[in-house]
Design an enzyme around this catalytic site. Structure first.
Site, PDB file in Angstrom:
ATOM      1  N   HIS A 137       7.505   2.273 -11.709  1.00 52.16           N
ATOM      2  CA  HIS A 137       6.564   2.552 -10.610  1.00 52.16           C
ATOM      3  C   HIS A 137       6.935   3.870  -9.922  1.00 52.16           C
ATOM      4  O   HIS A 137       7.705   3.854  -8.952  1.00 52.16           O
ATOM      5  CB  HIS A 137       6.615   1.412  -9.579  1.00 52.16           C
TER       6      HIS A 137
ATOM      7  N   GLU B 124       5.425   5.639  -7.875  1.00 52.26           N
ATOM      8  CA  GLU B 124       5.008   5.731  -6.463  1.00 52.26           C
ATOM      9  C   GLU B 124       6.109   5.221  -5.543  1.00 52.26           C
ATOM     10  O   GLU B 124       6.049   5.414  -4.331  1.00 52.26           O
ATOM     11  CB  GLU B 124       3.681   4.978  -6.246  1.00 52.26           C
TER      12      GLU B 124
ATOM     13  N   CYS C 283       3.190   1.013 -15.500  1.00 49.59           N
ATOM     14  CA  CYS C 283       3.527  -0.398 -15.693  1.00 49.59           C
ATOM     15  C   CYS C 283       2.354  -1.171 -16.321  1.00 49.59           C
ATOM     16  O   CYS C 283       2.075  -0.976 -17.492  1.00 49.59           O
ATOM     17  CB  CYS C 283       4.022  -0.995 -14.380  1.00 49.59           C
TER      18      CYS C 283
HETATM   19  N1  GLN Z   1       4.316  -7.814 -16.015  1.00 49.81           N
HETATM   20  C1  GLN Z   1       3.079  -7.144 -15.767  1.00 49.81           C
HETATM   21  C2  GLN Z   1       2.132  -7.268 -16.979  1.00 49.81           C
HETATM   22  O1  GLN Z   1       2.536  -7.692 -18.002  1.00 49.81           O
HETATM   23  C3  GLN Z   1       3.298  -5.690 -15.415  1.00 49.81           C
HETATM   24  C4  GLN Z   1       4.127  -5.570 -14.152  1.00 49.81           C
HETATM   25  C5  GLN Z   1       3.834  -4.388 -13.292  1.00 49.81           C
HETATM   26  O2  GLN Z   1       2.815  -3.706 -13.413  1.00 49.81           O
HETATM   27  N2  GLN Z   1       4.719  -4.162 -12.356  1.00 49.81           N
HETATM   28  O3  GLN Z   1       1.008  -6.943 -16.885  1.00 49.81           O
END
Ligand code: GLN
Length: 233
Positions: free
Chosen positions: A172, A174, A81
């Site tokens: 994610h 995890e 992410c």
């Molecule tokens: N929206 C976050 C970003 O732009 C990422 C979200 C996440 O890691 N769950 O950094």
């Protein structure tokens, strides 16, 4: 038997504890990384989800940006992410700085603000069938280079990709549950029933890279002996 790999988890923000637990479950030794000295002691690294802009500020403050850039060029690094955003070469919506080691363009918060979080189950080329994926204010990989292998997609966009020593997920892993027929219909307890295939896959990347490093070290060590023999002749 291959030795247990020591895998760092960047512990500046985000759910690094869950990644550490996941690594233990796939027979790797997790180590929290907060400094450049700690980074030097690990065989691979997970950059967890969180907020990529905050990560950038913290990396700068801790003097970790350049060491991390160097690490990711040579050692297995897995970004999930926000971690995926940090690894990508190009970041949009808005544009921002990144480590630039994954040949990809990533659009931040691409699934809209109204859907902050979503759980979907998609096919993946990892063994074991479809994988549950938890997306939280997720980015979208809008373009990946030809050297990037796509391991899973959602709506035609890659969500799990690999480029040599780099692994990246826009979700994610995890938080993935495994499907269990005995618990069908009831919400599964992540502690009892996690799906650890993505962490398993990364731990194997780390084992393979460490093995390759060992092999090249021992090949180099045997080199001077050969040279000496050649010189004597
Ligand atoms: N929206 C976050 C970003 O732009 C990422 C979200 C996440 O890691 N769950 O950094």
């Amino acid at each position: 038997m291959q030795p247990i790999p020591i895998i760092g988890v960047l512990a500046l923000q985000g759910d690094y504890e869950s990644h550490a637990r996941a690594l233990e479950q796939v027979n790797a030794q997790p180590k929290m990384v907060r400094t450049a000295a700690e980074l030097e002691k690990v065989d691979g690294l997970i950059i967890p989800g969180g907020e990529s802009t905050t990560f950038l500020k913290l990396l700068e403050r801790e003097g970790l940006f350049a060491p991390l850039e160097k690490f990711a060029c040579t050692r297995p690094t897995f970004g999930t992410c926000a971690g995926c955003i940090l690894l990508a070469k190009r970041v949009t919506h808005p544009e921002q700085e990144s480590l630039g080691v994954l040949d990809a363009t990533v659009e931040r918060n691409a699934y809209g603000r109204q859907i902050d979080s979503q759980i979907v189950t998609e096919e993946t080329s990892l063994p074991g069938g479809p994988l549950e994926m938890v997306f939280i204010r997720a980015p979208r990989l809008t373009h990946v280079g030809s050297g990037v292998e796509v391991l899973a997609s959602r709506d035609g966009f890659p969500v799990l990709v690999r480029q040599k020593n780099i692994l990246a997920a826009t979700f994610h892993p995890e938080l993935s549950h495994a499907k269990s027929p005995s618990q069908s219909g009831s919400p599964d307890d992540l502690e009892r029933n996690p799906d650890r295939r993505v962490h398993q896959y990364f731990a194997q990347m780390v084992r393979d890279a460490s093995q390759a490093l060992e092999n090249s070290k021992s090949a180099q060590e045997s080199l001077p002996v050969q040279t000496t023999v050649t010189n004597r002749q």
